[in-house]
Design an enzyme around this catalytic site. Structure first.
Site, short mmCIF file in Angstrom:
data_model
loop_
_atom_site.label_atom_id
_atom_site.label_comp_id
_atom_site.label_asym_id
_atom_site.label_seq_id
_atom_site.Cartn_x
_atom_site.Cartn_y
_atom_site.Cartn_z
N GLY A 135 -60.10 -36.81 -86.77
CA GLY A 135 -58.84 -36.72 -85.33
C GLY A 135 -59.87 -35.64 -84.89
N PRO A 182 -59.71 -32.00 -82.59
CG PRO A 182 -61.57 -31.18 -81.51
CD PRO A 182 -60.52 -32.31 -81.46
N GLY A 223 -54.45 -31.86 -86.60
CA GLY A 223 -52.88 -31.37 -87.85
C GLY A 223 -54.11 -32.20 -89.49
CE LYS A 224 -59.64 -32.93 -87.54
NZ LYS A 224 -59.77 -32.80 -86.80
CG HIS A 269 -58.84 -27.19 -53.04
ND1 HIS A 269 -61.01 -27.20 -52.29
CD2 HIS A 269 -58.30 -27.05 -53.77
CE1 HIS A 269 -60.92 -27.82 -53.69
NE2 HIS A 269 -59.84 -28.28 -54.40
CD GLU A 270 -55.37 -25.87 -55.06
OE1 GLU A 270 -55.12 -26.90 -55.23
OE2 GLU A 270 -56.90 -24.96 -55.12
CG HIS A 296 -56.31 -31.37 -55.20
ND1 HIS A 296 -57.14 -31.78 -55.45
CD2 HIS A 296 -56.30 -29.74 -55.19
CE1 HIS A 296 -58.71 -31.52 -55.33
NE2 HIS A 296 -58.50 -30.34 -55.33
C1 NHX Z 1 -66.08 -18.65 -57.65
N1 NHX Z 1 -63.84 -20.23 -58.28
O1 NHX Z 1 -66.01 -18.34 -59.25
C2 NHX Z 1 -63.88 -19.13 -58.59
C3 NHX Z 1 -63.12 -17.60 -58.72
C4 NHX Z 1 -61.16 -23.77 -53.94
C5 NHX Z 1 -59.07 -22.66 -53.79
N2 NHX Z 1 -66.31 -17.68 -57.30
O2 NHX Z 1 -60.16 -27.47 -57.36
O3 NHX Z 1 -60.98 -22.25 -58.58
O4 NHX Z 1 -64.01 -21.47 -57.04
O5 NHX Z 1 -57.71 -27.59 -56.91
C6 NHX Z 1 -70.20 -20.05 -58.59
C7 NHX Z 1 -70.59 -20.63 -57.25
C8 NHX Z 1 -66.48 -22.64 -60.16
C9 NHX Z 1 -69.69 -20.32 -59.44
C10 NHX Z 1 -69.51 -21.28 -56.95
C11 NHX Z 1 -67.34 -21.33 -60.18
C12 NHX Z 1 -67.08 -22.46 -57.71
C13 NHX Z 1 -60.18 -24.88 -58.28
C14 NHX Z 1 -65.48 -22.80 -58.06
C15 NHX Z 1 -59.36 -23.99 -56.26
N3 NHX Z 1 -58.65 -26.52 -57.68
N4 NHX Z 1 -62.86 -22.99 -57.54
C16 NHX Z 1 -59.74 -26.24 -57.76
C17 NHX Z 1 -61.69 -22.93 -57.63
C18 NHX Z 1 -63.89 -21.20 -57.53
C19 NHX Z 1 -66.15 -22.72 -58.84
C20 NHX Z 1 -68.21 -21.47 -59.41
C21 NHX Z 1 -68.52 -21.32 -58.28
C22 NHX Z 1 -60.28 -23.12 -54.91
C23 NHX Z 1 -60.59 -24.57 -57.21
C24 NHX Z 1 -63.37 -22.37 -58.04
ZN ZN Z 2 -59.70 -28.38 -56.09
#
Ligand code: NHX
Ligand code: ZN
Length: 635
Positions: free
Chosen positions: A236, A238, A241-242, A459-460, A463
């Site tokens: 099962g 993680p 409840g194994k 962005h949100e 979605h």
């Molecule tokens: C970051 N994270 O790490 C920020 C905190 C688009 C509104 N720069 O899809 O959080 O942007 O619907 C290196 C470069 C993660 C590392 C760029 C790690 C980008 C989540 C993506 C919301 N919700 N995306 C989403 C989100 C981000 C990311 C990275 C990076 C946002 C989105 C991370």
């Molecule tokens: Zn997104």
């Protein structure tokens, strides 16, 4: 893992001093003795002229002793010791007469010394000359220390390694190699967990009940000539409840429970694994009827001879072989049942799964809604609850949660309520706890510029709008632009639990995931890095559809899924270079089609997108009800 284990670790070091500290004290006492003897013996160094002029020629010397041909020890006559010249060496410890030697000096060569001595005494009669004796004396202390120090260092190092490999301050003696620590602790321990403590899992329980019957009344089965099963494999994901299930079997049958995790068999020392297996089985047989539980058996039971690191495998293989031998070795009617847990039965060595070994498999799945409700009821019992809390509602809000997650939710909710100084834990605390466990802590302090905030909101909103317009995706619950865990914002859905996903559902999911990126493109005319997580999900999903699920026309009904993990282990691909390219093309086309469709949806609902984004910037969290105002009821 269990409270009793900690107890074991605590008791050992405090109990007997242990062999190692005994050695340490021995060394210390010796050093002290050595120090005092060396210091208190009144024994002064002099030179030849002093010896010749002040002692020898004054007839004060009783005898001399030449030690190891390099040191001359001088004994002064008893009567002469009274002279002030010898005051400093006359007494030991200020009270006892010093019997000598009183002085010593070093000589370069024995011959030269003998000549000088003869010359100095040339005028004396033979009976007046000092007596000379020769001694060969070994320096015991230097000898012993030169032995003990290296040995001590080695022991120290050894001890250190042993501790490090045990991952904790457990101070077991260096001589109990290969003894299984857990099995030792659980000597005759009977698990306090019974089926009453295991909520849900009704099918698994009925299956496991039979084993309890075997253990309780083996006679009923052996009388008819039936053999008791030797091995039961619990499979099962993680947290399903194994371990709990295995403990409950042992508790229900009231038999001793010996438990060890697969990784504990593998240590840096060669041969430990096999010896631990032997030890574990011997102990279990002594206490039969009993249960042996091996957690994470995949660490030792992986398919043999496939993976690359040959050296590390030797040890694992010998451990596995020993396990197989032990399982074959015991008479099925001794009453020892081996239970093992893994989250992947398909990668286990076929030899382990053969008849007579782990031939019974019990599949534990993540709890469904009804089972979650049962589990919630168990964990809600100790909490002081507000009337608003209903276990059914909570079960509905936690699809995909394991029993362990649910326990975590309940505890987290109580912590949140306590932090807010509430009299009882209410519904909102539980919702906050669920959000926390799903997406991590809120990060209100994160500094986000207004233009970034706008991108996040669009962005949100993208979605949210796409998911609202497509009927084959999970219903939206809320949209948030408050940073949480590692994401800056998120759209929350309530997944419905289905066993089958159709092509239409897959396509709609791709569109929803692309919604954020497409909204950014439409509104700002340029994409941002924020879609990383979304694109990762989309790409994996698309490859899954094309290469494994036969959901593309290019590849057709072919699956390159490999449930045995053999190709992955050998860094092999089950398809040709040409097929690989075809798969890549199909994936590209799939994602492009989804992208186009998403764009159409968002362009068509551009005003809705703007309105939602504005509302988000204003309120930060928008719930389903507000969305209905903007977009109308969901289709
Ligand atoms: C970051 N994270 O790490 C920020 C905190 C688009 C509104 N720069 O899809 O959080 O942007 O619907 C290196 C470069 C993660 C590392 C760029 C790690 C980008 C989540 C993506 C919301 N919700 N995306 C989403 C989100 C981000 C990311 C990275 C990076 C946002 C989105 C991370
Ligand atoms: Zn997104």
């Amino acid at each position: 893992m269990y409270p009793a284990k900690k107890e074991n670790q605590r008791n050992k070091p405090n109990g007997k001093p242990g062999k190692f500290s005994w050695i340490f004290y021995f060394l210390l006492v010796n050093l002290i003795i050595f120090f005092f003897i060396g210091k208190n013996q009144t024994f002064e160094e002099i030179t030849w002229p002093v010896f010749e002029n002040e002692m020898l020629l004054k007839h004060d010397v009783e005898k001399i002793d030449i030690v190891n041909k390099e040191t001359v020890e001088v004994y002064i006559k008893k009567d002469s010791l009274a002279k002030t010249r010898y005051k400093s060496v006359a007494k030991v410890f200020k009270n006892y007469a010093n019997t000598g030697p009183h002085y010593f000096f070093r000589i370069g060569s024995l011959e030269v010394f003998e000549q000088k001595l003869d010359k100095a005494q040339i005028n004396l009669a033979d009976n007046e000359k000092v007596a000379v004796s020769y001694t060969n004396r070994q320096n015991w202390w230097a000898g012993i220390l030169s032995w003990i120090f290296p040995i001590g260092l080695m022991l120290l190092f050894f001890f250190y390694l042993r501790r490090a490999s045990m991952g904790g301050p457990g101070g077991s003696s260096i001589f109990d190699f290969g003894k299984s620590r857990d099995a030792e602790y659980s000597k005759g321990k009977i698990s306090p967990v019974t089926f009453k403590d295991v909520a849900g899992y009704d099918e698994a329980k009925t299956e496991v009940m039979e084993i309890v019957e075997f253990l309780k009344n083996p006679g009923n089965f052996t009388k008819l000539g039936a053999k008791i099963p030797k091995g039961v494999l619990l499979v099962g994901p993680p947290g399903s409840g194994k371990t709990l299930m295995a403990k409950a079997v042992a508790g229900e049958a009231a038999v001793p429970f010996f438990s060890l995790s697969g990784s504990e068999f593998i240590e840096i020392f060669v041969g430990v694994g096999a010896s631990r297996v032997r030890d574990l089985f011997n102990k279990a047989k002594e206490k039969a009827p009993s249960i042996i539980f091996i957690d994470e058996i995949d660490t030792i039971g992986r398919v043999r001879g496939r993976a690359m690191s040959a050296q590390a495998n030797d040890e694992r293989d010998s451990t596995l072989n020993q396990l197989l031998t032990e399982m074959d070795g015991f008479d099925p009617n001794t009453g020892v049942i081996v239970m093992a847990a893994t989250n992947r039965a398909d990668i286990l060595d076929p030899a382990l799964l053969r008849a007579g070994r782990f031939d019974r498999h019990i599949y534990l799945e993540l709890p469904n809604k009804n089972e979650r409700e049962e589990i919630f009821k168990v964990h809600l019992k100790p909490l002081l609850l507000d009337k608003s809390v209903e276990s059914e509602l909570l079960a509905g809000q936690t699809p995909g949660f394991s029993g362990a997650d649910i326990a975590n939710v309940c505890n987290e909710a109580a912590l949140i309520a306590a932090r807010n100084k509430k009299a009882a834990v209410d519904k909102q605390d539980f919702f906050d706890a669920i959000d926390r466990i799903v997406a991590g802590l809120e990060k209100k302090s994160k500094i986000i510029t207004p233009s970034e905030k706008k991108i996040i909101a669009y962005h949100e909103a993208g979605h949210a709008i796409v998911s609202w317009m497509l009927k084959n995706v999970d219903p939206l619950v809320k949209v948030s632009i408050i940073p949480r865990g590692k994401s800056l914002g998120s759209a929350w859905y309530l997944p419905e639990e289905h066993q089958i996903i159709t092509l239409a559902q897959f396509s709609d999911q791709l569109c929803t995931a692309l919604g954020g990126r497409v909204a950014e493109e439409i509104v700002f005319n340029e994409p941002s890095s924020g879609a990383l997580d979304d694109l990762e999900k989309v790409t994996k999903q698309a490859y899954m559809m094309v290469a494994n699920l036969g959901l593309s026309s290019e590849i057709g009904n072919i699956s390159y899924y490999d449930s045995t993990g053999a190709y992955e282990a050998a860094f092999n691909k089950p398809y040709s270079e040409a097929t690989g390219q075809l798969i890549d093309q199909a994936v590209r086309k799939l994602i492009e089609t989804a992208h186009k469709r998403t764009e159409d949806i968002l362009l068509q609902h551009r005003t809705g997108l703007d309105n939602l984004a504005r509302l988000l910037l204003d309120k930060e969290i928008v719930y389903k009800e507000d969305l209905e105002q903007i977009l109308g009821k969901r289709v």
